[in-house]
Design a protein around this motif. Structure first.
Motif, PDB file in Angstrom:
ATOM      1  N   ARG A 185      11.481  17.097  -1.808  1.00 53.43           N
ATOM      2  CA  ARG A 185      11.951  16.239  -0.702  1.00 53.43           C
ATOM      3  C   ARG A 185      11.200  14.921  -0.634  1.00 53.43           C
ATOM      4  NH1 ARG A 185      12.363  19.513   4.790  1.00 53.43           N
ATOM      5  NH2 ARG A 185      10.109  19.478   4.520  1.00 53.43           N
ATOM      6  N   LEU A 186       9.971  14.884  -1.145  1.00 56.35           N
ATOM      7  CA  LEU A 186       9.176  13.659  -1.068  1.00 56.35           C
ATOM      8  C   LEU A 186       9.561  12.628  -2.119  1.00 56.35           C
ATOM      9  CD1 LEU A 186       5.556  14.947  -0.383  1.00 56.35           C
ATOM     10  CD2 LEU A 186       7.308  14.238   1.244  1.00 56.35           C
ATOM     11  N   LEU A 187      10.310  13.011  -3.136  1.00 57.09           N
ATOM     12  CA  LEU A 187      10.630  12.077  -4.210  1.00 57.09           C
ATOM     13  C   LEU A 187      11.484  10.907  -3.750  1.00 57.09           C
ATOM     14  CD1 LEU A 187      11.248  14.554  -7.156  1.00 57.09           C
ATOM     15  CD2 LEU A 187       9.129  13.382  -6.499  1.00 57.09           C
ATOM     16  N   SER A 188      12.187  11.051  -2.652  1.00 55.01           N
ATOM     17  CA  SER A 188      13.000   9.947  -2.138  1.00 55.01           C
ATOM     18  C   SER A 188      12.224   9.026  -1.202  1.00 55.01           C
ATOM     19  CB  SER A 188      14.237  10.491  -1.421  1.00 55.01           C
ATOM     20  OG  SER A 188      13.845  11.253  -0.289  1.00 55.01           O
ATOM     21  N   ASP A 189      10.990   9.389  -0.853  1.00 54.70           N
ATOM     22  CA  ASP A 189      10.163   8.531  -0.008  1.00 54.70           C
ATOM     23  C   ASP A 189       9.854   7.237  -0.765  1.00 54.70           C
ATOM     24  OD1 ASP A 189       8.244   8.505   2.514  1.00 54.70           O
ATOM     25  OD2 ASP A 189       7.125   7.685   0.797  1.00 54.70           O
ATOM     26  N   PRO A 190       9.977   6.078  -0.112  1.00 56.68           N
ATOM     27  CA  PRO A 190       9.765   4.799  -0.805  1.00 56.68           C
ATOM     28  C   PRO A 190       8.399   4.662  -1.483  1.00 56.68           C
ATOM     29  CG  PRO A 190      10.750   4.418   1.345  1.00 56.68           C
ATOM     30  CD  PRO A 190      10.403   5.879   1.274  1.00 56.68           C
ATOM     31  N   SER A 191       7.347   5.187  -0.874  1.00 56.78           N
ATOM     32  CA  SER A 191       6.023   5.046  -1.483  1.00 56.78           C
ATOM     33  C   SER A 191       5.882   5.936  -2.719  1.00 56.78           C
ATOM     34  CB  SER A 191       4.920   5.357  -0.471  1.00 56.78           C
ATOM     35  OG  SER A 191       5.104   6.633   0.088  1.00 56.78           O
ATOM     36  N   ILE A 192       6.472   7.119  -2.697  1.00 60.36           N
ATOM     37  CA  ILE A 192       6.461   7.994  -3.872  1.00 60.36           C
ATOM     38  C   ILE A 192       7.351   7.394  -4.959  1.00 60.36           C
ATOM     39  CG2 ILE A 192       7.038  10.287  -4.767  1.00 60.36           C
ATOM     40  CD1 ILE A 192       4.667  10.456  -2.910  1.00 60.36           C
ATOM     41  N   ALA A 193       8.518   6.872  -4.567  1.00 65.45           N
ATOM     42  CA  ALA A 193       9.430   6.248  -5.527  1.00 65.45           C
ATOM     43  C   ALA A 193       8.766   5.055  -6.219  1.00 65.45           C
ATOM     44  CB  ALA A 193      10.716   5.809  -4.823  1.00 65.45           C
ATOM     45  N   ALA A 228      -6.581   9.653  -8.197  1.00 64.32           N
ATOM     46  CA  ALA A 228      -6.166  10.831  -7.429  1.00 64.32           C
ATOM     47  C   ALA A 228      -6.300  10.615  -5.928  1.00 64.32           C
ATOM     48  CB  ALA A 228      -6.978  12.046  -7.869  1.00 64.32           C
ATOM     49  N   GLU A 229      -7.321   9.906  -5.501  1.00 62.88           N
ATOM     50  CA  GLU A 229      -7.520   9.666  -4.062  1.00 62.88           C
ATOM     51  C   GLU A 229      -6.368   8.839  -3.480  1.00 62.88           C
ATOM     52  OE1 GLU A 229      -8.990  10.312  -0.501  1.00 62.88           O
ATOM     53  OE2 GLU A 229      -9.834  11.167  -2.313  1.00 62.88           O
ATOM     54  N   HIS A 230      -5.948   7.792  -4.205  1.00 59.51           N
ATOM     55  CA  HIS A 230      -4.821   6.972  -3.747  1.00 59.51           C
ATOM     56  C   HIS A 230      -3.544   7.810  -3.705  1.00 59.51           C
ATOM     57  CE1 HIS A 230      -2.217   3.532  -3.168  1.00 59.51           C
ATOM     58  NE2 HIS A 230      -1.490   3.953  -4.179  1.00 59.51           N
ATOM     59  N   PHE A 231      -3.314   8.607  -4.752  1.00 59.92           N
ATOM     60  CA  PHE A 231      -2.123   9.439  -4.797  1.00 59.92           C
ATOM     61  C   PHE A 231      -2.116  10.437  -3.643  1.00 59.92           C
ATOM     62  CE2 PHE A 231       0.516  12.901  -6.717  1.00 59.92           C
ATOM     63  CZ  PHE A 231       1.694  12.172  -6.786  1.00 59.92           C
ATOM     64  N   ARG A 232      -3.279  11.000  -3.348  1.00 61.00           N
ATOM     65  CA  ARG A 232      -3.407  11.944  -2.231  1.00 61.00           C
ATOM     66  C   ARG A 232      -3.008  11.273  -0.911  1.00 61.00           C
ATOM     67  NH1 ARG A 232      -8.518  13.741  -3.043  1.00 61.00           N
ATOM     68  NH2 ARG A 232      -7.748  15.444  -4.298  1.00 61.00           N
ATOM     69  N   ARG A 233      -3.479  10.045  -0.690  1.00 54.59           N
ATOM     70  CA  ARG A 233      -3.127   9.320   0.550  1.00 54.59           C
ATOM     71  C   ARG A 233      -1.625   9.038   0.620  1.00 54.59           C
ATOM     72  NH1 ARG A 233      -7.916   6.433  -0.744  1.00 54.59           N
ATOM     73  NH2 ARG A 233      -6.620   4.759  -1.578  1.00 54.59           N
ATOM     74  N   VAL A 234      -1.035   8.628  -0.510  1.00 59.66           N
ATOM     75  CA  VAL A 234       0.404   8.340  -0.539  1.00 59.66           C
ATOM     76  C   VAL A 234       1.208   9.607  -0.242  1.00 59.66           C
ATOM     77  CG1 VAL A 234       2.320   7.668  -2.043  1.00 59.66           C
ATOM     78  CG2 VAL A 234       0.203   6.349  -2.075  1.00 59.66           C
ATOM     79  N   VAL A 235       0.845  10.721  -0.869  1.00 60.77           N
ATOM     80  CA  VAL A 235       1.562  11.981  -0.651  1.00 60.77           C
ATOM     81  C   VAL A 235       1.389  12.455   0.791  1.00 60.77           C
ATOM     82  CG1 VAL A 235       1.637  14.433  -1.272  1.00 60.77           C
ATOM     83  CG2 VAL A 235       1.534  12.698  -3.064  1.00 60.77           C
ATOM     84  N   ASP A 236       0.179  12.364   1.323  1.00 64.55           N
ATOM     85  CA  ASP A 236      -0.050  12.774   2.713  1.00 64.55           C
ATOM     86  C   ASP A 236       0.788  11.941   3.685  1.00 64.55           C
ATOM     87  OD1 ASP A 236      -1.794  14.755   1.933  1.00 64.55           O
ATOM     88  OD2 ASP A 236      -3.608  13.607   2.402  1.00 64.55           O
TER      89      ASP A 236
END
Length: 100
Positions: A49-57, A81-89
Motif C-alpha cells: 500500500r505504501l508504494l503509491s505514496d509520493p515520497s516512496i514513489a 537506511a536512516e533516511h529510508f526509515r523516516r520516509v517509510v514511517d
C-alpha cells in the motif's frame, strides 16, 4: 508492519534475491527492499500500500535512475537506511498503518 534487518554483503547469489534466504518468507502484501548504496544496507519489508505514496514513489524513481529497471534480486533503494526509515514511517502515518 515494517521489519528492519541489517543486510550483510558477503556470499549472496544474485539469483537468490540478494539476502533473501529460503527460510525468510516475505509476508503477503509486502515488498522486500534494501536501503543503502553498494555493499551493506538494511533489508526492509514495505507494505505494498505504501508504494503509491509520493515520497516512496520518488525513492523508487531514484532507484530506477541509479540501477535501472532490471535490478536482480531484492530492490535496492539508493539512500541511507536512516533516511529510508523516516520516509517509510512518514508514509505509514499518512496511510494510517501501524508500525508495531
Amino acid at each position: 508492519m515494517v521489519m528492519w534487518r541489517k543486510k550483510s554483503s558477503g556470499g549472496e547469489s544474485p539469483s537468490r534475491g540478494a539476502g533473501v534466504h529460503e527460510d525468510e518468507k516475505v509476508p503477503r502484501g509486502h515488498v522486500p527492499m534494501v536501503a543503502g548504496c553498494e555493499g551493506e544496507g538494511e533489508r526492509v519489508l514495505v507494505p505494498v500500500r505504501l508504494l503509491s505514496d509520493p515520497s516512496i514513489a520518488e525513492l523508487l524513481d531514484m532507484a530506477a535512475q541509479w540501477y535501472g529497471y532490471g535490478q536482480p534480486g531484492v530492490l535496492r533503494v539508493p539512500c541511507d537506511a536512516e533516511h529510508f526509515r523516516r520516509v517509510v514511517d512518514g508514509a505509514m502515518q499518512r496511510c494510517g498503518i501501524s508500525s508495531a
